[in-house]
Design a protein around this motif. Structure first.
Motif, mmCIF file in Angstrom:
data_model
loop_
_atom_site.group_PDB
_atom_site.id
_atom_site.type_symbol
_atom_site.label_atom_id
_atom_site.label_comp_id
_atom_site.label_asym_id
_atom_site.label_seq_id
_atom_site.Cartn_x
_atom_site.Cartn_y
_atom_site.Cartn_z
ATOM 1 N N ARG A 32 0.597 -1.191 0.076
ATOM 2 C CA ARG A 32 -0.457 -0.210 -0.407
ATOM 3 C C ARG A 32 1.291 1.049 0.170
ATOM 4 O O ARG A 32 0.280 2.129 -1.008
ATOM 5 N N HIS A 33 1.850 1.121 0.735
ATOM 6 C CA HIS A 33 3.107 2.430 1.005
ATOM 7 C C HIS A 33 4.143 2.508 0.135
ATOM 8 O O HIS A 33 4.683 2.935 -0.097
ATOM 9 N N ALA A 66 9.290 10.100 2.033
ATOM 10 C CA ALA A 66 7.714 10.038 1.642
ATOM 11 C C ALA A 66 6.942 8.610 1.858
ATOM 12 O O ALA A 66 5.899 8.357 2.344
ATOM 13 N N TRP A 68 7.632 6.248 4.176
ATOM 14 C CA TRP A 68 8.102 5.871 6.097
ATOM 15 C C TRP A 68 7.157 7.123 5.950
ATOM 16 O O TRP A 68 6.475 6.432 7.337
ATOM 17 N N ALA A 69 6.212 8.295 5.590
ATOM 18 C CA ALA A 69 5.872 8.807 6.730
ATOM 19 C C ALA A 69 4.365 8.706 5.698
ATOM 20 O O ALA A 69 3.519 8.600 7.016
ATOM 21 N N GLY A 70 4.157 8.111 4.708
ATOM 22 C CA GLY A 70 2.703 7.655 4.481
ATOM 23 C C GLY A 70 2.155 6.198 5.828
ATOM 24 O O GLY A 70 1.758 5.990 6.358
ATOM 25 N N PHE A 71 3.415 5.370 5.882
ATOM 26 C CA PHE A 71 3.792 4.180 6.643
ATOM 27 C C PHE A 71 3.350 4.453 7.885
ATOM 28 O O PHE A 71 1.881 4.050 8.539
ATOM 29 N N GLN A 73 1.215 7.159 9.121
ATOM 30 C CA GLN A 73 0.616 7.451 9.556
ATOM 31 C C GLN A 73 -0.698 6.486 9.307
ATOM 32 O O GLN A 73 -1.758 6.977 9.570
ATOM 33 N N ASP A 74 -0.129 5.417 9.690
ATOM 34 C CA ASP A 74 -0.943 4.349 9.001
ATOM 35 C C ASP A 74 -1.833 4.409 10.052
ATOM 36 O O ASP A 74 -0.644 3.011 11.234
#
Length: 235
Positions: A32-33, A66, A68-71, A73-74
């Protein structure tokens, strides 16, 4: 591109739980990320063994940030983390290194071919100060051909970009089995051409281009797909 090598010291009795987290709970979240895990192993022997080892690939540092920032925040990650920790941290310590492909890394003829099980080897090779160019020439002309003739498949050759001991070359090899590794290492140590070359280096440079090395013997993680090219992108 860059790679990130992570070595986790795992709490006693919890290596199975770490493999379960990575093999069952994280693949969908990684996809997903855009987290590209190109290899994962257990370190059977080496400093602080047993350790869980995995390798990640990115286009560049901005891509890593980018991803790990999304990861992180999940909310799904935090649910998985709490569930799989089960009230006690699985990872007691982690060592993290950033790597970049070394110029001597031979391109795999079939980069997407799956590397079979067997015994793998992670080598953090200290290079003599100021001898990077000489060390790379030694890799290409002597060391990598000798490894391959002894039965090893070269999976990756990297320069240490960030981490402890910057003057290092990091190598990943795959051996068919422990017996081949043992026989191959004995063959390398007794090779007359290698001994002659190392004697020449000591005579002319006052040292060998390769100094001490940290070696981990690795067992590929259950269900892990490790490909010959390690996700390497064309230069």
């Amino acid at each position: 591109m860059i790679y990130e090598l992570r070595l986790y010291s795992v709490a006693p009795g919890r290596m199975h739980d770490v493999h379960e987290r990575f093999g069952t709970h994280l693949p969908a979240l990684f996809q997903r990320h855009g987290v590209e895990c190109v290899g994962r192993w257990s370190a059977l022997a080496g400093p602080d063994a047993p350790r869980f080892v995995y390798l990640l690939a990115y286009r560049d540092y901005a891509h890593r940030e980018a991803v790990w920032a999304g990861f992180y925040q999940d909310a799904e990650w935090w649910r998985i983390r709490a569930e799989t920790n089960a009230g006690h941290e699985m990872v007691e310590r982690h060592d993290l290194y950033f790597l970049k492909p070394n110029a001597s890394w031979p391109l795999a003829s079939q980069p997407d071919a799956q590397v079979q099980g067997g015994l793998h080897e992670l080598v953090q090779q200290q290079v003599a100060p100021g001898r990077n160019a000489d060390a790379n020439a030694f890799l290409v002309q002597t060391w990598l051909p000798l490894l391959q003739s002894a039965g090893a498949q070269v999976l990756g050759v990297f320069d240490m970009a960030a981490g402890s001991g910057m003057q290092k070359i990091v190598m990943l090899h795959a051996w068919p089995d422990a017996a081949t590794w043992h026989a191959g290492r004995r063959r390398i140590e007794s090779d007359a051409g290698l001994r002659s070359e190392l004697a020449r280096q000591r005579r002319e440079a006052g040292t060998t281009y390769f100094e001490r090395a940290e070696v981990n013997l690795l067992d590929p993680a259950p269900g892990a797909v490790i490909r010959a090219g390690l996700g390497r992108l064309p230069a």
